[in-house]
Design an enzyme around this catalytic site. Sequence first.
Site, PDB file in Angstrom:
ATOM      1  CG  HIS A   1       4.378  -3.044   7.844  1.00 22.86           C
ATOM      2  ND1 HIS A   1       3.951  -4.357   7.886  1.00 22.86           N
ATOM      3  CD2 HIS A   1       3.920  -2.554   6.664  1.00 22.86           C
ATOM      4  CE1 HIS A   1       3.269  -4.633   6.797  1.00 22.86           C
ATOM      5  NE2 HIS A   1       3.236  -3.571   6.030  1.00 22.86           N
TER       6      HIS A   1
ATOM      7  CG  ASP B   1       3.667  -4.692  11.308  1.00 27.67           C
ATOM      8  OD1 ASP B   1       3.050  -3.622  11.196  1.00 27.67           O
ATOM      9  OD2 ASP B   1       3.973  -5.410  10.345  1.00 27.67           O
TER      10      ASP B   1
ATOM     11  CG  MET C   1      -1.776   1.219   1.417  1.00 23.16           C
ATOM     12  SD  MET C   1      -2.842   1.086   2.888  1.00 23.16           S
ATOM     13  CE  MET C   1      -1.626   1.252   4.201  1.00 23.16           C
TER      14      MET C   1
ATOM     15  CB  SER D   1       2.401  -4.662   2.922  1.00 16.33           C
ATOM     16  OG  SER D   1       1.451  -4.213   3.857  1.00 16.33           O
ATOM     17  CD  GLN D   2      -2.525  -3.005  -0.535  1.00 11.71           C
ATOM     18  OE1 GLN D   2      -3.366  -2.771   0.333  1.00 11.71           O
ATOM     19  NE2 GLN D   2      -2.456  -2.310  -1.657  1.00 11.71           N
TER      20      GLN D   2
END
Length: 299
Positions: A282, A226, A34, A108-109
């Site tokens: 993260h 995170d 993202m 991530s996503q």
Amino acid sequence: MNPRLFIGLGALLLVSGPVRGSNVSTPLVLWHGMGDNCCNPLSMGAIKKMVEEEVPGIYVLSLMIGKTVTQDTESGFFMDVNEQVAFACNKLAQDPKLKAGYNAMGFSQGAQFLRAVAQRCPNPPMKTLISVGGQHQGVYGLPRCPGESSHICDWIRKKLNSGAYTDAIQKHLVQAQYWHDPLNDDLYKQHSLFLADINQERVVNETYKKNLMSLEKFVMVKFLQDSVVDPVVSEWFGFFKTGQAEETETLQESALYKEDRLGLAEMDKAGKLVFLATDGDHLQFNREWFNAKLLPYIR
């Protein structure tokens, strides 16, 4: 993925020499997170360059969802995830360099999006999937938004809190499509356009299961500090126990695993699941860690 996350990594690229090898390497496909894009020189561009230096001759494709870098970034917020996955599948199928198969690494996503590719699009075949901070059971909270996209994330948080499962928000807000509300489990299962489908929440699609089980390895990286993903155990396919948002359960404790709707239990028994952890926020890691922990899976 924050465009600034790899500033330190970019510096490391200048001082750490590549590890040479002579074998023909399996191609690698990357999908960003993202707020990022395929080609940011401080993030995905740095990763691509680093892998190419460490594995001479490897073909690395960093997916661009759209026709421009700007469109790629915007797609990460506003383009229907199922359409993104279809776009990616078509791009992979048309690339002759991937015909014999490829490894995939999602950030991530981008990690759960690549898992959808594995489940829906077996040709060309994905061999190993590496999930770097992916949220395979979704998220229930957006505690901190990455970098320069914070104003967009503030708007997203408001929309999610006001009605993540309404048709308008589901269709046009990427993060809503992996929003997993443990307090409204039925609503999530009925109206989640993306996550509930790939996690077999409504019906068991045997093709999804078969395709995922064909992976040689499924590697999941969890960031122990995170501050973006909530709950963090989603990075290892865990989540909150249904009906509350405090106590979590591991993948192995979940109904998804016990009923083996995705074949994860069988994969686990076969040694195909790999759980890695690193003590950082993260997507925060350096080249040394990457080389030691992830590079062996893409050589």
